[in-house]
Design a protein around this motif. Sequence first.
Motif, PDB file in Angstrom:
ATOM      1  N   GLY A  30     -99.099 -40.790 -31.097  1.00  0.00           N
ATOM      2  CA  GLY A  30     -97.808 -41.491 -30.905  1.00  0.00           C
ATOM      3  C   GLY A  30     -96.994 -41.186 -29.337  1.00  0.00           C
ATOM      4  N   ARG A  31     -97.479 -39.700 -29.204  1.00  0.00           N
ATOM      5  CA  ARG A  31     -97.387 -39.484 -27.781  1.00  0.00           C
ATOM      6  C   ARG A  31     -98.760 -39.241 -26.901  1.00  0.00           C
ATOM      7  N   CYS A  32     -99.413 -39.417 -27.088  1.00  0.00           N
ATOM      8  CA  CYS A  32    -100.159 -39.160 -25.712  1.00  0.00           C
ATOM      9  C   CYS A  32    -101.287 -39.666 -26.062  1.00  0.00           C
ATOM     10  N   THR A  57     -99.878 -30.222 -23.663  1.00  0.00           N
ATOM     11  CA  THR A  57     -99.374 -29.774 -24.598  1.00  0.00           C
ATOM     12  C   THR A  57     -97.404 -30.445 -23.915  1.00  0.00           C
ATOM     13  N   ALA A  58     -96.861 -30.678 -24.604  1.00  0.00           N
ATOM     14  CA  ALA A  58     -95.631 -30.998 -23.998  1.00  0.00           C
ATOM     15  C   ALA A  58     -95.692 -30.972 -22.762  1.00  0.00           C
ATOM     16  N   GLU A  59     -95.522 -29.808 -22.584  1.00  0.00           N
ATOM     17  CA  GLU A  59     -94.626 -29.680 -20.767  1.00  0.00           C
ATOM     18  C   GLU A  59     -95.804 -30.439 -20.179  1.00  0.00           C
ATOM     19  N   ASP A  60     -97.392 -29.874 -20.333  1.00  0.00           N
ATOM     20  CA  ASP A  60     -98.166 -31.366 -19.810  1.00  0.00           C
ATOM     21  C   ASP A  60     -98.057 -32.309 -19.306  1.00  0.00           C
ATOM     22  N   ILE A  61     -98.033 -33.025 -20.347  1.00  0.00           N
ATOM     23  CA  ILE A  61     -97.344 -34.330 -20.144  1.00  0.00           C
ATOM     24  C   ILE A  61     -96.201 -34.529 -19.998  1.00  0.00           C
TER      25      ILE A  61
END
Length: 98
Positions: A30-32, A57-61
């Motif tokens: 659901g995120r990437c 990671t969330a930071e990468d995205i």
Amino acid sequence: MTSCPRCTFETVDTLHSSPVPGVWDVLQCGRCLYTWRTTEPARRTQRDAYPEGFRLTAEDIANAPEVPTVPPLLNEIQHSQPVLRSRAAAPSLPHPAE
Ligand SMILES: [Zn+2]
């Protein structure tokens, strides 16, 4: 609980299930939006085995560069040509064998 092999997000949707119930599911993060089938090898379905170079990671995205938009068409002439035409009608295009 299933989480995304690429980014570890824990909201994973089932997009499709096998015609024969219980054989496989196609899941999507659901995120990437990473999508995989449950019968794929561990390197595609499990975080521990997912290649380190492709992990997110969330930071990468959040810091990912903007994806460039599709540029406009080169000109109106190309745009106005029929989509389907014979090679004989397009003599300016070189034959692949030439
Ligand atoms: Zn993900």
